[in-house]
Design a protein around this motif. Structure first.
Motif: not given
Length: 333
Positions: A103-105, A83-91
């Motif tokens: 979609v790549r998270i 739960t502490d892993v965050l999204v830094v972008g998507t492709e």
């Protein structure tokens, strides 16, 4: 009076025609009469900075197929992001057209990094548990030293007891090792090493305590001790090397675990001892040895009055070897 009746009749007739003849659906129905379905967005929403698990749920609820990848393009295959892993972008990036594929998270940590962090956390918790589990008591009544209690074998290395054996005893959670009914998994692994290598593990708690002693205290004569059952000694030394490979006396444990040794007496080469070249300890005095044929004839012998570097003898399979006053012979080749 006639106008009122006519007017009322016209109103009823109009209401009936309206109810039966209208084709307009209710506001919550589609033209076909089925419930209206909201359309998924045509561009990718912005989920950067959100928790990875929440971002995936959001994208899937909007009709996007999404999977986790790290910044190097490696897909998460076994674990699920914590739960502490965050999204830094998507492709594709946010607000770009809806993709045909997945979609790549992009996550801020990799699957391997998460696993390493979890292992470190578990190890820290285990160490905290162990810090309270062990009571290693040395000295006290019946000895010439004051009593001292240690919580780990590493604490002993910096004490005066490291080179002394003053009745040290190990307790696990305050319980005698003879009465301990359950070992921790890491402790049981040490006992298993003793058992696998032919040692005595009949009392698991005592077997573990014996290895703990080997890690805690330096016995300078340990490598040269030859007990009635040498294999037990080797098994415990191997277990100690697994438990405390960084011990200051690890070299002595290594020698005890792997050295081939024999004591004085009469041996048959190939049965009671291995063929090869053997050496006694340095400084041996008044040592006699002989190699003999099967019928007892002397092949070669020597009486060593004093050997600063140790006496040496080479023996071959099928012959007899006799030694007296030589102490321990260690195979060197």
């Amino acid at each position: 009076m006639k106008i009122t009746i006519a007017t009322a009749f016209a109103a009823v007739l109009l209401a009936t025609i309206t109810a039966c003849g209208s084709n307009a659906p209710p506001a919550n129905l589609s033209p076909s009469g089925t419930p209206a379905v909201s359309q998924s967005p045509t561009t990718l929403p912005d989920v950067q900075g959100k928790r990875a698990v929440d971002a995936r749920s959001e994208l899937r609820s909007l009709g996007f197929d999404a999977s986790f990848f790290d910044a190097n393009g490696n897909e998460w295959l076994k674990d699920y992001p914590d739960t502490d892993v965050l999204v830094v972008g998507t492709e594709p990036a946010a607000h770009e057209a809806k993709p045909d594929g997945v979609v790549r998270i992009i996550t801020n940590v990799s699957e391997a990094e998460q696993k390493a962090a979890a292992s470190a956390k578990a190890e820290k918790a285990a160490q905290a548990t162990l810090a309270l589990r062990y009571t290693y008591t040395c000295g006290g009544a019946g000895t010439s030293e004051p009593q001292k209690i240690f919580k780990s074998y590493k604490e002993v290395w910096a004490s005066l007891y490291y080179h002394r054996r003053n009745g040290c005893s190990l307790y696990l959670d305050g319980t005698s090792v003879y009465d301990t009914t359950k070992l921790l998994p890491r402790e049981q692994k040490i006992v298993d090493i003793v058992a696998i290598n032919g040692g005595d593990a009949s009392i698991p708690g005592f077997a573990y305590a014996s290895v703990f002693d080997l890690c805690a205290i330096d016995n300078p004569d340990y490598a040269d001790e030859l007990p009635a059952k040498p294999q037990w000694k080797k098994a415990e030394a191997l277990a100690a090397l697994a438990m405390c490979p960084d011990a200051p006396h690890a070299a002595a444990l290594e020698e005890a675990a792997h050295a081939v040794q024999i004591s004085d007496g009469n041996k048959i080469v190939g049965k009671d001892m291995e063929a090869g070249t053997y050496r006694t300890k340095p400084g041996v005095k008044n040592c006699y040895w002989s190699r003999n044929t099967g019928s007892g004839s002397i092949i070669s012998n020597d009486f060593v009055g004093f050997a600063p570097d140790g006496a040496i003898a080479t023996v071959y399979a099928g012959e007899g070897f006799e030694s007296s006053g030589c102490g321990i012979w260690t195979k060197i080749s």
